[in-house]
Enzyme design. Structure first.
Site, short mmCIF file in Angstrom:
data_model
loop_
_atom_site.label_atom_id
_atom_site.label_comp_id
_atom_site.label_asym_id
_atom_site.label_seq_id
_atom_site.Cartn_x
_atom_site.Cartn_y
_atom_site.Cartn_z
N HIS A 1 8.59 9.31 7.04
CA HIS A 1 8.25 10.11 5.86
C HIS A 1 7.58 11.38 6.33
CE1 HIS A 1 4.54 7.92 6.67
NE2 HIS A 1 3.88 8.65 5.80
N ASP B 1 0.69 13.29 9.48
CA ASP B 1 0.37 12.42 10.62
C ASP B 1 1.60 11.71 11.17
OD1 ASP B 1 0.41 10.99 8.23
OD2 ASP B 1 -1.06 9.50 8.87
N HIS B 2 2.76 11.99 10.59
CA HIS B 2 4.01 11.40 11.08
C HIS B 2 4.99 12.46 11.56
CE1 HIS B 2 3.19 7.25 9.57
NE2 HIS B 2 2.29 7.95 8.90
N HIS C 1 5.47 4.02 -1.27
CA HIS C 1 4.39 4.85 -0.72
C HIS C 1 4.16 6.00 -1.69
CE1 HIS C 1 1.56 6.22 2.19
NE2 HIS C 1 2.24 7.28 2.58
#
Lengths: 379, 379
Positions: B61, B65-66, B189
């Site tokens: 996603h 932080d990804h 999410h």
């Protein structure tokens, strides 16, 4: 004022050295950040200066090792602000961001696509490059600046265009307030790159309290008038001029922080003497041709520029990752930053009396200028 | 196959723990990277696996932080490829990138504005989310996908839309070749988030050389025919079927790697048994409400999901930075990842026989499946 070097490597971060990011910590604790390569927010955790104190961010140019850490830093500052919803409704802190045309699109796109809310507001001031800054092989001199949908935390930004003086020299005016005069100048690189000239304005001297009381002037509005440069007349008809009771001014300091460059001379007209200049030295003197090819400098070039602007101290950074930091290797061999420092020291001259290669987390305390006690009364 | 955890923290990277990035190292040495938070390229320098071996990147996603480490990682892979101009003219390596709709615009914009050339080619496959993935308060369900000018290293990408089966379950098909079947499923999410189901296809068993020679069949094209599942007839008229001379197949393994989620059940229909599932556990069980509010999970939820898909091993990651890694604190107090592991272990059951909280740089060797020797001949 202090300079905190968070990253002194070029190209990509390693486990030993970060990429470009330098904090200028002001006397009031606020922080201006210059460049923000990937991992800057991690490096910032290793120093005592809080990321939350950052009020202004200046990006010298848009290469990744100077800007890829910016979206993450903004998000982390936000997540750690700890503001309540009420705080946010009332007034949110503001971060001002200055950088070359295109920086707004980068920030806006990344924050929007990552769906990152921010607990503070930000405003982007884009420096519009001049044609001299574009390399000959630059295919698209125009950055696509189609209207972007503003991020919810984004205040309307500005475009700052170059001002050309009567000699044909150019600069960009970023700040001119009671405390600061900040201008940018262009410097040669493979992409439009800027250097920033930060001038602290002179601060008024201190009132001589003892003398004021001797003259029969008690604390009150007259003190403010005198400090503001105005004469006053006492109840008994005496005229008191500021020079009688206000000490000499505290001279402001000048700090110059440059982006990547193979030749910073187009900026030199902006500086006649400065406490410190931060200049890159990506390669040692033996690799001058390689440095030039990639738009970078050697210690010898950096020293020559520092001398040309009457700098007292030169701090070098942006070292190729081939060189090991001085803290790890002092042998001055061809793979050590110590070699670059040796080459720079050997070339010292003019007003330039101090040179140092900055290691990550090196802190430089910018000395106050001596006050000219002779021409005005001591407070 | 091995899993290398490069970052197991959530939200922002710290000096102690990176943010999401997990390498799946294949037996041939090639690497698939799952997520790429800021600093992934630095974390990757601390392991023996080379960044240059990355052939596929999967983004679960688009939260920072990804994904904020992706542009920098691509640039550094490029700068370290060491390819000559001739190499580049002939054939350049290709990196395939899979991620939610919007990932291409992020990569394209950042690489273009930073004027970053790449020494390899890349192709982006965007997974188009379904309406179930958008939160109710999502104001702009449409990512602006106006035509972008392709980056010079960008090959035309694809859009992958959901396939709905007769039961109304959805999945996205990413790869289906001789070696791999890779599908994505959606999981709950705050933003569209995916989980990836990586199925290694069964490999044909080994030829029984001794028996072949006894049967008078010498090495040659017939060996290939038998291994390919075809019967052959020898010169003396004997028919040899594959089951006579080919050993039992090597069963493929199944690995499930999820993005952030408060409930991964919409993906469960894709998996009936797997060697290992990587599931987030951002908060401990006592913070279940907070986890749900922010779209995250607790160890108890992760265990329940792992059991529901018949996983043998559950590896937890994406821990709130409030928890200290088990390698630093084994006290199982409320500020330690050890507490989360304890909570997960307490809930083990079903086929799930192993659970572990992954620390940064933890390596998990995915065991081979036992071959069913009873039903086919041994080779």
């Amino acid at each position: 004022m202090k300079l905190h070097f968070l990253g002194t490597g070029s190209s990509y971060p390693t486990t030993q050295r970060g990429v470009s990011a330098t904090m200028l910590q002001h006397d009031d604790g606020s922080v201006w950040l210059f460049d923000c390569g990937e991992g800057t927010q991690i490096q910032a955790q290793k120093v005592t200066v809080s990321r939350q104190k950052i009020t202004n961010i200046f990006i010298t140019h848009l290469h990744g090792d100077h800007v890829f850490g910016l979206p993450g830093l903004l998000c982390t500052i936000s997540s750690q602000l700890g503001l309540t919803e009420e705080d946010l409704k009332k007034k949110r802190p503001l971060v001002e961001i200055f950088g070359p045309l295109g920086i707004n699109k980068l920030i806006n796109t990344v924050l929007t696509i990552s769906h990152s809310p921010l607990a503070f507001q930000y405003r982007v001031h884009e420096l519009v490059p001049v044609k001299e800054q574009y390399p000959e092989d630059w295919e698209d001199t125009q950055v696509d600046v189609a209207t972007l949908t503003p991020h919810p935390s984004e205040l309307p930004g500005t475009r700052i265009t170059a001002i050309t003086d009567s000699d044909g020299n150019m600069h960009w005016l970023l700040k001119d307030d009671e405390q600061w005069d900040v201008r940018a100048g262009w410097i040669h690189h493979r992409v439009p790159s800027f250097g920033f000239v930060i001038r602290e304005k002179d601060r008024t001297g201190t009132l001589d309290m003892k003398k004021l009381l001797t003259l029969g002037i008690k604390p009150g509005p007259m003190y403010g008038q005198l400090k503001g440069g105005n004469s006053i007349t006492t109840e008994d008809g005496k005229t008191i001029t500021p020079d009688m009771v206000v000490g000499p001014p505290y001279p402001g300091r000048t700090v110059v922080i440059l982006g990547d460059t193979s030749d910073a001379s187009p900026l030199a007209h902006l500086v006649q003497g400065c406490e410190v200049v931060v200049h890159e030295a990506t390669f040692d003197n033996s690799l001058k041709d390689k440095a030039l090819e990639f738009g970078h400098s050697t210690p010898l070039q950096a020293v020559a520029f520092a001398q040309s602007i009457g700098a007292k101290t030169l701090l070098l950074n942006h070292f190729s990752q081939r060189y090991v930091a001085t803290s790890k290797d002092k042998s001055k061999n061809e793979e050590s930053v110590a070699l670059l420092e040796e080459q720079a020291v050997a070339a010292l001259g003019g007003s330039l009396v101090n040179v140092q290669c900055a290691d990550d987390f090196f802190v430089y305390d910018i000395p106050s200028q001596p006050r000219n006690m002779a021409t005005t009364q001591q407070c």
